[in-house]
Design an enzyme around this catalytic site. Structure first.
Site, short mmCIF file in Angstrom:
data_model
loop_
_atom_site.label_atom_id
_atom_site.label_comp_id
_atom_site.label_asym_id
_atom_site.label_seq_id
_atom_site.Cartn_x
_atom_site.Cartn_y
_atom_site.Cartn_z
N PRO A 1 -5.07 -2.02 0.80
CA PRO A 1 -4.59 -1.21 -0.33
C PRO A 1 -3.27 -0.53 0.00
O PRO A 1 -3.15 0.09 1.05
CB PRO A 1 -5.72 -0.18 -0.52
CG PRO A 1 -6.52 -0.20 0.74
CD PRO A 1 -6.37 -1.57 1.31
N CYS B 1 -0.22 1.78 -2.00
CA CYS B 1 0.42 2.41 -3.15
C CYS B 1 1.83 1.87 -3.32
O CYS B 1 2.57 1.79 -2.34
CB CYS B 1 0.54 3.91 -2.94
SG CYS B 1 -0.94 4.79 -3.32
N TYR C 1 -7.56 12.62 1.66
CA TYR C 1 -7.61 12.85 0.21
C TYR C 1 -8.90 13.61 -0.15
O TYR C 1 -9.64 14.02 0.75
CB TYR C 1 -7.46 11.51 -0.53
CG TYR C 1 -6.10 10.89 -0.28
CD1 TYR C 1 -4.92 11.58 -0.61
CD2 TYR C 1 -5.97 9.65 0.34
CE1 TYR C 1 -3.67 11.03 -0.35
CE2 TYR C 1 -4.72 9.10 0.60
CZ TYR C 1 -3.58 9.79 0.26
OH TYR C 1 -2.34 9.28 0.52
N GLY D 1 -1.63 -4.71 5.88
CA GLY D 1 -0.85 -4.01 4.86
C GLY D 1 0.60 -4.43 4.92
O GLY D 1 1.05 -5.34 4.21
N ARG D 2 1.35 -3.81 5.83
CA ARG D 2 2.80 -4.06 5.90
C ARG D 2 3.17 -5.53 6.06
O ARG D 2 4.13 -5.98 5.42
CB ARG D 2 3.42 -3.17 6.98
CG ARG D 2 3.41 -1.70 6.57
CD ARG D 2 3.63 -0.78 7.74
NE ARG D 2 2.55 -0.87 8.72
CZ ARG D 2 2.55 -0.27 9.89
NH1 ARG D 2 3.61 0.44 10.26
NH2 ARG D 2 1.53 -0.38 10.72
C1 LIG Z 1 3.38 1.62 1.44
C2 LIG Z 1 1.98 1.86 1.85
C3 LIG Z 1 1.08 2.38 0.92
C4 LIG Z 1 -0.26 2.60 1.26
N1 LIG Z 1 -1.15 3.02 0.32
C5 LIG Z 1 -2.48 3.07 0.59
C6 LIG Z 1 -3.45 3.28 -0.43
O1 LIG Z 1 -3.12 3.39 -1.59
N2 LIG Z 1 -4.75 3.35 -0.07
C7 LIG Z 1 -5.14 3.20 1.23
O2 LIG Z 1 -6.34 3.28 1.50
N3 LIG Z 1 -4.25 2.96 2.20
C8 LIG Z 1 -2.94 2.87 1.89
N4 LIG Z 1 -2.04 2.54 2.90
C9 LIG Z 1 -2.54 2.23 4.23
C10 LIG Z 1 -2.72 0.71 4.39
O3 LIG Z 1 -3.76 0.23 3.58
C11 LIG Z 1 -3.04 0.33 5.84
O4 LIG Z 1 -4.27 0.94 6.21
C12 LIG Z 1 -1.94 0.79 6.81
O5 LIG Z 1 -0.67 0.43 6.31
C13 LIG Z 1 -2.12 0.16 8.19
O6 LIG Z 1 -2.12 -1.23 8.12
P1 LIG Z 1 -0.83 -2.14 8.48
O7 LIG Z 1 -0.45 -1.80 9.88
O8 LIG Z 1 -1.35 -3.54 8.33
O9 LIG Z 1 0.25 -1.80 7.49
C14 LIG Z 1 -0.69 2.34 2.57
C15 LIG Z 1 0.24 1.85 3.49
C16 LIG Z 1 1.54 1.58 3.14
C17 LIG Z 1 2.48 0.99 4.16
#
Ligand SMILES: Cc1cc2nc3c(=O)[nH]c(=O)nc-3n(C[C@H](O)[C@H](O)[C@H](O)COP(=O)(O)O)c2cc1C
Ligand SMILES: Cc1cc2nc3c(=O)[nH]c(=O)nc-3n(C[C@H](O)[C@H](O)[C@H](O)COP(=O)(O)OP(=O)(O)OC[C@H]3O[C@@H](n4cnc5c(N)ncnc54)[C@H](O)[C@@H]3O)c2cc1C
Length: 782
Positions: free
Chosen positions: A412, A414, A570, A711-712
């Protein structure tokens, strides 16, 4: 120059050798309290890479060391009557006594003065020395004499261990995991010279007690170990030499240098024996010190260079050792695993060895791992191929009636691009392209249950018909054009609400157009953030109704799955963490009380959400802050949600409080998923700095998660899964419009992969074990 070295272990002796080579005129003395050949311990172990270093820095001692060494290439894992062997590891063992005698001889030859049976009390007698090297070992008296300055942190680990020896020959680094009537015992064993092997025994404190080891003398406890491991020892005796049971101290010192004194080896930092790096660290410290002395013009500058230049490397090794020791401390988590999956977990426990890496070195082993994984999937009712099983990432998973075609998930995220909570064209393209890209499951960003539930003015919502219609369009597109399933993440921002868009100031309060915020307790996030109102029962009921209404709208949109966001500080997370919940009513205090409201919301949503569709909950498994949630709490949280009917726990961490201190790194949150999955026995999804399909496969194959979210990586590569499928030769859905692209990448990947493997195999230098085997092989008959 005058150099005093306190301690004639590997660190002190090797430092003496390298410094003397560099400065033949220097007066260098090693002070050792023991006699010259009076040494504890059995064998020491070095990797090929460490030996390369020794060869570069002092060829004569390297040559003598390697003449005495036993080499091996394989790691063997014995577990529940099975043995799995993996080659290509390149290790060498040598007697600690021989190593010290070689280093002593070399130091003498160079003109170093060695004074044995000389116990040094304090540094006052070295007032005229230019440099004082404190290499006095794990219980360093000098580190303790200056405890305020060096600030050592000593973390005494919970497992008990003892070093012993044996005459049993071994042709591999051998791990034996032994079930006993008292609990699990582990032996780490390797041969270090003809007819001699090192045996380190390890067990948890409770098993140690139950086995009656407390109070036994060295011989008696060796007899007890010989009874347990007798089937393997084949009549060979266990040998003792100061083989007392102890707890391993992980030592980290805040400072390594004081005036002209410098800590080296175990005195400064330790690394757990399970990665076999104590002597390596000690000797590489000596190398780093010698390098620094060669470069700098003053001792002072050299010591600064040593400390600053070496710290990162030492911390990296210590981190790997920490991860490894924690694996051994929690071995009971994996005790009911399929033996090949267990062995895979042993091999990959410290991150350096991965699925792809093992595929190159031990393809048969990885095929067995894949087959075992496929069998588990088959036992859940999937008709998957057992003869040519695909990599774990491409194995399907079922949660309630929902089936996902593969284990890669878009986390997820945002997008902060909605207008009044309505997702627009950006969102359609964003979710649509990631679905087409092949991920098995896509999560929406945190979608807010009310206008005041938003984090920022750009957050999506699902509280009115317009938003519902916009989400329906996205869900329909995903279903019509891909095989991906789509999960709606619902949340309420709580005290982190009414803040700016990510790119305008993450979590910073809005200057204009904000709204009132609520939380478990009236604690602002930043000192200048809005002070949230503490929720009363009426607010709890209202917000719960909003969550239920949004879940019902989610069902109307056609979402396949629903996630309740209870992480990242949150609203619901603010109830769970003691750092953000200071309530004195039945929603504050104990963890059970703090979970009461989040569980109430979950249960109300579960009742409104169709029984055939799964639900997950995202949690912060640690707050990375003193007094906050820990991994053990996360297990309790997962159990509570599990009892309430959750199908998957989405294990994230942190973002609860501003002054948290996360330890980032590759896959840094995966250990929490591992703990939650294998202690609470719930399905988990892990996330966090996972960037390659290799890591995804490593995590899944080792049983550390059931799904892996990225995510990223998905922000820059919507087709992450498609590319990985091509690489592993697994099938993945693709809309007809894009089939030519799919066919091309699949065709090219076969060749690319072959080239890559050839390169890796050709580029890999032969291990010393391989070279030795070649040198001793009889010549083939002409
Ligand atoms: C731009 C952005 C927005 C995010 N928004 C949410 C969100 O809406 N809900 C959530 O649970 N995590 C959110 N996260 C966290 C990601 O889901 C994820 O847990 C975090 O980026 C680590 O994973 P990664 O290293 O693969 O990016 C967000 C991360 C990023 C980079
Ligand atoms: C009981 C035991 C058994 C071990 N067995 C093994 C093994 O089999 N294999 C393995 O790889 N590793 C083993 N280790 C770990 C390994 O020895 C260390 O990681 C490594 O030796 C660190 O090197 P060092 O030079 O920093 O410290 P050490 O090797 O501990 O050397 C420190 C030296 O300083 C001397 N000393 C201490 N205080 C003074 C003083 N005040 N005055 C003068 N001299 C002093 C000590 O006598 C010692 O010789 C063992 C450790 C212990 C405690």
């Amino acid at each position: 120059m005058k150099i005093a070295i306190i301690g004639g272990g590997p660190a002190g002796l090797y430092a003496a050798i390298l410094l003397k080579k560099q400065r033949p005129q220097a007066e260098i003395t090693v002070y050792e309290r023991n006699r010259a050949d009076d040494t504890f311990g059995f064998g020491v172990v070095f990797s090929d890479a460490t030996l390369d270093n020794f060869e570069k820095y002092d060829p004569p001692s390297y040559r003598r060391i390697t003449q005495e060494f036993a080499y091996w290439d394989d790691i063997a894992v014995h577990f529940r009557g099975t043995v799995h062997r993996v080659g290509g590891n390149g290790f060498c063992g040598c007697s600690r006594r021989t190593l010290l005698l070689i280093l002593q001889e070399r130091a003498r030859e160079l003109g170093v003065t060695l004074l044995f049976e000389t116990d040094i009390d304090d540094e006052a007698r070295f007032a005229d020395a230019d440099l004082i090297v404190l290499a006095d070992g794990i219980n360093s008296r000098f580190r303790d004499n200056h405890i305020e300055h060096f600030q050592p942190q000593i973390d005494l680990r919970s497992n008990k261990f003892a070093w012993m020896g044996s005459t049993k020959p071994l042709d591999a680094f051998t791990f034996i995991f032994q079930e006993t009537e008292w609990g699990p015992f582990i032996a780490h064993a390797y041969q270090y010279e003809a007819g001699r092997s090192t045996w380190i025994f390890e067990t948890d404190a409770e098993t140690f007690q139950r086995a009656g080891l407390e109070g036994l003398n060295e011989q008696q406890s060796a007899d007890r170990m010989a009874e347990i491991f007798g089937w393997f020892l084949d009549g060979h005796p266990l040998l003792i030499n100061r083989s007392m049971w102890r707890n391993f101290p992980m030592i980290r010192s805040q400072r390594w240098v004081k005036d002209n004194m410098v800590l080296l080896g175990d005195a400064k930092a330790t690394a757990h024996f399970s990665i076999g790096s104590g002597t390596k660290l000690a000797m590489e410290d000596a190398i780093a010190l010698a390098d620094a002395m060669a470069q700098a013009s003053t001792v002072d500058a050299a010591l600064q260079t040593y400390e600053h230049g070496r710290r990162e490397e030492v911390e990296k090794i210590q981190h790997a050792a920490d991860v490894s020791l924690v694996w051994f401390e929690h071995v009971d988590r994996f005790w009911d695993f399929d033996p090949v999956q267990f062995a895979f977990g042993v091999m990959t426990r410290a991150k350096a060895i991965t699925y792809d890496n093992l595929t190159l070195r031990a393809p048969e082993f990885v095929r067995e791992v894949d087959t075992a994984f496929a069998k588990q999937v088959r036992s859940k009712g999937f008709d998957v191929d057992l003869d040519k099983p695909t990599a774990p990432m491409f194995q399907p998973l079922k949660l309630r009636a929902m089936e996902v075609a593969n284990r890669a998930v878009v986390s997820p995220m945002c997008m902060y691009s909605a207008k009044e909570g309505v997702p627009g064209d950006f969102h359609l393209v964003h979710y649509g392209s990631r679905a087409i890209g092949g991920a098995g499951l896509i999560f929406t960003e945190m979608t807010c249950v009310g206008r005041d539930a938003r984090i920022t003015p750009g957050c999506t919502g699902l509280w009115n018909d317009e938003q519902q219609a916009a989400w329906t369009r996205i869900v329909d597109f995903v279903h019509a054009n891909s095989a991906a399933k789509i999960c709606l993440q619902l949340g309420h921002a709580g005290r982190k609400g009414a803040t700016k868009l990510m790119w305008e100031g993450m979590d910073r309060p809005l200057e204009q157009g904000g709204w009132d915020t609520i939380s478990a307790s009236p604690l602002p996030y930043f000192p200048d953030s809005q002070v949230p109102r503490e929720m009363d029962r009426a607010a709890m009921d209202r917000i719960k109704r909003e969550f239920v209404a949004a879940a019902q709208r989610g069902e109307a949109c056609g979402f396949d799955m629903l996630e309740l966001h209870c992480a990242h500080g949150y609203l619901l997370a603010s109830f769970i963490s003691p750092l953000t919940n200071e309530r004195t009513d039945e929603y504050g205090g104990s963890l059970a009380n703090r979970l009461r409201y989040p569980l109430e919301v979950f249960e109300a949503m579960r009742a409104a959400w169709p029984a055939r569709k799964p639900m997950s909950v995202r949690i912060s498994a640690t707050d990375w802050a003193a007094g906050g949630i820990t991994g053990d709490d996360a297990v309790a949280v997962a159990r509570a949600f599990g009892e309430a009917g959750v199908d998957l726990v989405d294990v994230s961490t942190g973002q609860t409080v501003r002054d948290a201190q996360p330890i980032y790194g590759r896959m840094f949150q995966t250990p929490f998923s591992d703990q939650v999955r294998n202690e609470a026995r719930v399905a988990t999804m892990c996330v966090g700095n996972i960037t390659t399909a290799d890591q995804v496969n490593t995590i899944l194959a080792a049983g550390r998660a059931d799904l892996v979210a990225l995510g990223r990586p998905h922000l820059v590569d919507p087709s992450f899964t498609m590319r990985a499928a091509a690489w592993y030769g697994a099938d993945v859905a693709c809309p007809p419009q894009y089939l030519p692209g799919k066919e091309q990448i699949f065709r090219n990947s076969v060749r690319d992969r072959q080239d890559f493997e050839d390169l890796k195999i050709k580029g890999k230098p032969k291990t010393r074990a391989e070279l030795k085997a070649e040198a001793t092989k009889p010549l083939a008959a002409e």
